[in-house]
Every structure is written in C-alpha cells, then in structure tokens.
Design an enzyme around this catalytic site. Structure first.
Site, PDB file in Angstrom:
ATOM      1  N   TYR A  75     -73.395  60.712  38.150  1.00  0.00           N
ATOM      2  CA  TYR A  75     -72.898  60.405  36.807  1.00  0.00           C
ATOM      3  C   TYR A  75     -73.729  61.172  35.773  1.00  0.00           C
ATOM      4  O   TYR A  75     -74.888  60.865  35.531  1.00  0.00           O
ATOM      5  CB  TYR A  75     -72.973  58.916  36.510  1.00  0.00           C
ATOM      6  CG  TYR A  75     -72.106  58.033  37.371  1.00  0.00           C
ATOM      7  CD1 TYR A  75     -71.080  58.563  38.142  1.00  0.00           C
ATOM      8  CD2 TYR A  75     -72.304  56.655  37.415  1.00  0.00           C
ATOM      9  CE1 TYR A  75     -70.281  57.745  38.932  1.00  0.00           C
ATOM     10  CE2 TYR A  75     -71.511  55.831  38.194  1.00  0.00           C
ATOM     11  CZ  TYR A  75     -70.507  56.383  38.959  1.00  0.00           C
ATOM     12  OH  TYR A  75     -69.727  55.576  39.745  1.00  0.00           O
ATOM     13  N   PRO A  99     -61.797  47.611  37.101  1.00  0.00           N
ATOM     14  CA  PRO A  99     -61.017  46.384  36.856  1.00  0.00           C
ATOM     15  C   PRO A  99     -60.128  46.474  35.625  1.00  0.00           C
ATOM     16  O   PRO A  99     -59.162  45.716  35.504  1.00  0.00           O
ATOM     17  CB  PRO A  99     -62.109  45.322  36.668  1.00  0.00           C
ATOM     18  CG  PRO A  99     -63.290  46.087  36.157  1.00  0.00           C
ATOM     19  CD  PRO A  99     -63.235  47.398  36.879  1.00  0.00           C
ATOM     20  N   GLY A 154     -59.444  51.629  31.236  1.00  0.00           N
ATOM     21  CA  GLY A 154     -59.026  51.353  29.865  1.00  0.00           C
ATOM     22  C   GLY A 154     -57.567  51.003  29.699  1.00  0.00           C
ATOM     23  O   GLY A 154     -57.177  50.439  28.669  1.00  0.00           O
ATOM     24  N   THR A 160     -56.834  47.419  28.759  1.00  0.00           N
ATOM     25  CA  THR A 160     -57.258  46.851  27.482  1.00  0.00           C
ATOM     26  C   THR A 160     -56.069  46.646  26.557  1.00  0.00           C
ATOM     27  O   THR A 160     -56.166  45.940  25.551  1.00  0.00           O
ATOM     28  CB  THR A 160     -58.276  47.764  26.775  1.00  0.00           C
ATOM     29  OG1 THR A 160     -57.644  49.017  26.467  1.00  0.00           O
ATOM     30  CG2 THR A 160     -59.500  47.992  27.648  1.00  0.00           C
TER      31      THR A 160
END
Length: 314
Positions: A57, A207, A211, A214
């Site tokens: 990352y 999960p 995005g 959302t």
C-alpha cells in the site's frame, strides 16, 4: 464499540477496524497524510483497536503512517499487515518471487521496520493465486515466525476457496481476509461456512464496496486518474449496482445511514470477526464506527436485502 474474538487466536478485536489501503496514497485518489493521521487517531479514540495495512500500500507508505499512531500504544492495538505483492508489483508476469521462506522473512522484517514494532499480531499471505512454490514457502516462513513469537496469528487474504483449503492443510490457518458486502455475497457459499466450522477468524475487506455502499455515487460520478475505481462508470455492472443501492436506501433512516446498513450486514454473519472499511478523514471514520451501535437488522430488513442482492452482479 463492541468487540469479538478473532477465531481461535485468543485475540479480541473491535468489530469495526481501520483499513489502511487508501491512505497509502497510490490507489484511491488524492489523500493528505495529515488527514490520514487524524482519521486513524479518531478511530482509536472511538474504540477501534484493529488496523490493517500491507507492504504494497503506497509502496510501504501506509505502514509508515500506521507506525506514527501506534507508537505510544502498541500493546493495546492489533496490527495486521500483509506480504507477497510487493515483489509481484514489480513482476506482473507472476513468476515466483517469494519461493523461499527467507525471502518472506526479509519482507516481514521490512514491514517491522516501517511499522516501528518488533512483532505483528496478524500477518497475511497477500497472494490470491496458488503457486505451490510460493504457498509452501509462506507456510514454512509463517511457522518459523510463530515459533519465534514475532507473529501471533497468520492468514491469507484471498477470495479463492481452493487456495484457503490448500493453505489450511493441517489446520494451520488462523485468519482469512476476504471481500464480502451487500453487493458481493460469494463468500457465503463456501468460505464463510468453512471458517465458521473451523473457528477461523474472518476479516472483511470491501464491506462498503469501495464506497459504492455509502450511497454517494451516481451515474455522473467520475473518479480521478490513478484511482482503482477510475473505469467503473464505463462498466455494465456499475449502473445495475447503483440501482440496487437505491433500492436498499429504503432501509436507511436518521438512525442508520446506507454505509452503516452495509457494515451491519457483514457483521450480521456469525463467521465475521471484524470489518475494515477505509477512512481518509475523521468524519468518514466516525460514520463507520457508529455502525457498531446502530440497530441490528430485523427479519424484515433481511428479507428486503435478500430480494435485492441475491441477484447482484458480482
């Protein structure tokens, strides 16, 4: 914040963790280090004790940021990181890179230095394909790291059930990290029942479907160059999943946002130990963490979810 056991490891984790992929700065669009640090600090203030990162990352940048927030409270936090993709990041042909245990140990020690710690709570094999040479090397290295006490638990980050079974020969697998959400329920078919039966800890990445869950994306949403979601609006499934999210919005209220509904859904599965949504800002973290105390899903909620998501494009 509520806490759960991470399988049979003896480790207790907050059911909402912090996923540190986005703060690496190389895959999710613009991100400011100061905001990332504030986001992690806010997560810890609100009871999050599980932080997940990886050597790849931001080419190690995420780990160096995590180091700054765990420094004064290391023994009170559960830190997981992953190894295996850093070499393949430079070798996209997937020729064996980690084909010897000492190479994995070296990558592990690089992560230790970046994280500023002398042990890792959960160390993951980050390869999702099963090259027996690399898998066997990871198994050997993981065994050594556990015997030396430098790792408390080991796992794989994959959605491949065959790989999980191969890795778990002899019952050595402690934790699985997998992609699971309202819009990706494949794990319910084999992996989650397998983990539940064997008391293997489950860490849920994605999960919020990066995005999508959302409820903030539309057909007009565009993602910048360098964002892993850049090509989404051109994909056939994108519009279909937006429609499914719109249907699920009927289950939201002042007491539960769309994102919180999505997090409650994955936490509803008895195999799941912790969900690790990302967060670039303190405000995003606060919304995620509040899911731990939001209303549980009712039978009526679950019936609507079934009707909307079982046909979801995967």
């Amino acid at each position: 914040m509520h806490y759960r056991q991470l399988g049979n490891t003896g480790i207790e984790v907050s059911e909402i963790g912090f996923g540190a992929w986005a703060i690496g700065g190389d895959a999710w669009g613009p991100v400011e280090d100061d905001a990332s640090l504030r986001a992690m600090e806010r997560a810890l203030e609100l009871g999050v004790n599980f932080i997940d990162t990886a050597d790849v990352y931001g080419n190690g940048h995420s780990e160096t940021l995590v180091a700054q927030v765990i420094r004064q409270r290391r023994d009170h936090l559960i830190v997981s990181t992953k190894g295996g993709l850093m070499g393949h990041h430079r070798d996209p042909q997937r020729e064996p890179v980690y084909d010897q245990p000492q190479k994995i140990i070296a990558a592990f020690e690089d992560s230790l230095r970046r994280l500023g710690t002398d042990y890792i709570d959960v160390y993951f094999d980050h390869l999702w394909w099963n090259d027996p040479r690399e898998t066997d090397a990871f198994l050997s290295a993981f065994g050594q790291l556990k015997r030396e006490g430098r790792v408390r638990a080991v796992g794989v980050s994959t959605d491949d059930f065959d790989y999980i079974q191969y890795f778990d020969r002899g019952g050595v697998l402690d934790v699985v990290q997998l992609d699971y959400s309202l819009l990706n329920r494949k794990a319910e078919q084999q992996i989650l029942p397998y983990c539940l039966e064997r008391n293997i800890g489950v860490v849920v990445r994605g999960p919020l479907r990066m995005g999508m869950l959302t409820g903030k994306f539309t057909r007009q949403t565009r993602f910048p160059e360098g964002d892993v979601r850049h090509g989404w609006p051109q994909e056939d499934w994108y519009g279909a999943q937006l429609e499914q999210v719109e249907q699920l919005m009927t289950l939201t209220s002042q007491a539960r946002s769309m994102g919180q509904l999505a997090l409650r859904f994955v936490l509803n599965h008895p195999a799941v130990s912790v969900a690790i949504p990302g967060g670039k800002t303190p405000e995003q973290v606060e919304q995620n963490v509040m899911a731990s105390n939001r209303p549980l899903l009712t039978e009526e909620d679950l019936r609507l979810i079934e009707s909307v998501t079982l046909a979801a494009p995967q």
